[in-house]
Scaffold this motif. Structure first.
Motif, short mmCIF file in Angstrom:
data_model
loop_
_atom_site.label_atom_id
_atom_site.label_comp_id
_atom_site.label_asym_id
_atom_site.label_seq_id
_atom_site.Cartn_x
_atom_site.Cartn_y
_atom_site.Cartn_z
N ALA A 86 -0.86 71.06 27.81
CA ALA A 86 0.60 71.04 27.88
C ALA A 86 1.25 72.32 27.40
CB ALA A 86 1.14 69.85 27.09
N LYS A 87 0.65 72.98 26.41
CA LYS A 87 1.26 74.18 25.82
C LYS A 87 0.28 75.33 25.84
CE LYS A 87 3.45 75.95 21.60
NZ LYS A 87 3.84 75.67 20.20
N CYS A 88 0.71 76.47 26.33
CA CYS A 88 -0.12 77.67 26.30
C CYS A 88 -0.35 78.08 24.84
CB CYS A 88 0.58 78.80 27.05
SG CYS A 88 -0.24 80.40 26.89
N PRO A 89 -1.59 78.43 24.46
CA PRO A 89 -1.84 78.85 23.07
C PRO A 89 -1.04 80.09 22.66
CG PRO A 89 -3.90 78.38 24.22
CD PRO A 89 -2.81 78.37 25.25
N PHE A 90 -0.57 80.84 23.66
CA PHE A 90 0.18 82.06 23.36
C PHE A 90 1.69 81.87 23.50
CE2 PHE A 90 -4.05 83.61 24.38
CZ PHE A 90 -4.26 84.54 23.37
N ALA A 91 2.12 80.63 23.66
CA ALA A 91 3.55 80.36 23.87
C ALA A 91 4.40 80.89 22.72
CB ALA A 91 3.78 78.87 24.06
N ASP A 92 3.96 80.68 21.49
CA ASP A 92 4.74 81.14 20.34
C ASP A 92 4.80 82.66 20.28
OD1 ASP A 92 5.30 78.55 19.58
OD2 ASP A 92 3.63 78.43 18.16
N SER A 93 3.67 83.31 20.65
CA SER A 93 3.64 84.78 20.66
C SER A 93 4.65 85.31 21.67
CB SER A 93 2.23 85.27 21.02
OG SER A 93 1.30 84.89 20.05
N GLY A 130 -6.70 84.08 40.80
CA GLY A 130 -5.40 83.52 41.17
C GLY A 130 -4.80 82.63 40.10
N ALA A 131 -5.63 82.19 39.16
CA ALA A 131 -5.16 81.30 38.10
C ALA A 131 -4.63 82.06 36.89
CB ALA A 131 -6.27 80.35 37.66
N GLY A 132 -4.70 83.37 36.93
CA GLY A 132 -4.12 84.16 35.84
C GLY A 132 -2.64 84.37 36.07
N VAL A 133 -1.81 84.03 35.11
CA VAL A 133 -0.36 84.21 35.26
C VAL A 133 0.21 85.15 34.20
CG1 VAL A 133 -0.04 81.97 36.38
CG2 VAL A 133 0.12 82.11 33.89
N SER A 134 -0.64 85.60 33.27
CA SER A 134 -0.21 86.56 32.25
C SER A 134 -1.45 87.21 31.65
CB SER A 134 0.60 85.87 31.14
OG SER A 134 -0.27 85.26 30.21
N CYS A 165 -2.87 77.59 36.63
CA CYS A 165 -2.09 77.88 35.43
C CYS A 165 -0.63 78.03 35.85
CB CYS A 165 -2.59 79.18 34.80
SG CYS A 165 -2.49 79.22 33.00
N LYS A 166 0.27 77.83 34.91
CA LYS A 166 1.70 77.94 35.19
C LYS A 166 2.35 78.92 34.23
CE LYS A 166 4.42 74.43 34.26
NZ LYS A 166 4.99 73.06 34.36
N ALA A 167 3.11 79.84 34.78
CA ALA A 167 3.82 80.82 33.96
C ALA A 167 5.04 80.17 33.32
CB ALA A 167 4.24 82.01 34.83
N GLY A 168 5.60 80.86 32.33
CA GLY A 168 6.79 80.35 31.68
C GLY A 168 7.95 80.19 32.65
N SER A 169 7.95 80.96 33.73
CA SER A 169 9.00 80.88 34.74
C SER A 169 8.88 79.62 35.60
CB SER A 169 8.94 82.10 35.65
OG SER A 169 7.72 82.11 36.39
N GLY A 170 7.71 78.96 35.49
CA GLY A 170 7.45 77.78 36.32
C GLY A 170 6.58 78.06 37.52
#
Length: 206
Positions: A86-93, A130-134, A165-170
């Motif tokens: 549900a949450k990317c481990p790097f979301a807070d960063s 293709g699954a890399g978004v950042s 994977c899903k980027a923060g932009s959706g």
């Protein structure tokens, strides 16, 4: 700052800025290799574990003793070996960096494109494609797969396949190659990413 009195984590900001500097000084390809090698080196520091059954593996996620859970947080078992995080481990960063710079560096897009290109390491660990978004996917995805090599279920080795994977932009990214190899329907991956940031598959080998 968006919140008055909020204290930002300088370690988060410094890490993201370090990646930007690496891309500028080394180029996207070399920076990608450095981050991936650094992530993979952590696998030597964990011990092998063997779960008697798949249910035992899932229970280890719930009580946070599962090695993969310890690096990324609790994933949800969607069905038949498909997991959603549900949450990317790097979301807070990312959040902390955006608080200061109001956006990620443009060079991150070049790095992400480089990570998605075919390479021996990406093939070995079934990541990118293709699954890399950042750029952070180049750390998180290989590390998860490498940790998977230290896990057995019923005495059998497992393989981890990055499916999407899903980027923060959706925006969603799909690893069509690994979706096909896993036998998982792309519709399942797409639906999982509606409510999760990351989707992967665990295969128990014979």
């Amino acid at each position: 700052m968006s919140e008055q009195g909020k204290i930002l984590d300088i370690a988060h900001i410094s890490f993201l800025d370090m990646i930007k500097i690496m891309i500028t000084q080394m180029g996207a390809a070399s920076a990608k290799g450095t981050l991936m090698r650094n992530a993979l080196s952590t696998v030597d520091k964990i011990s092998e574990v063997d779960y008697p059954t798949f249910d035992d593996y899932l229970n280890a996620i719930e009580n946070s003793t599962n090695p993969i859970t310890q690096i990324e947080g609790k994933a949800t078992h969607i069905k038949e070996g498909v997991f959603g995080l549900a949450k990317c481990p790097f979301a807070d960063s990312i959040k902390n960096y955006n608080e200061v710079f109001k956006g990620l560096p443009p060079s991150y897009a070049e790095f992400t494109a480089e990570f998605n290109k075919p390479s021996p390491v990406a093939q070995k660990y079934r990541v990118g494609a293709g699954a890399g978004v950042s750029p952070f996917c180049s750390v998180h995805q290989p590390m998860r797969s490498a940790f998977g090599e230290k896990i057995k279920i019923g005495g059998k080795n497992i393989e981890v396949y990055q499916l999407g994977c899903k980027a923060g932009s959706g925006k969603k990214g799909f690893a069509d190659e690994f979706i096909k190899a896993s036998g998982v329907s792309k519709d399942v991956v797409d639906k999982t990413l509606d409510n999760h940031m990351c989707c992967y598959y665990i295969k128990i080998l014979n």
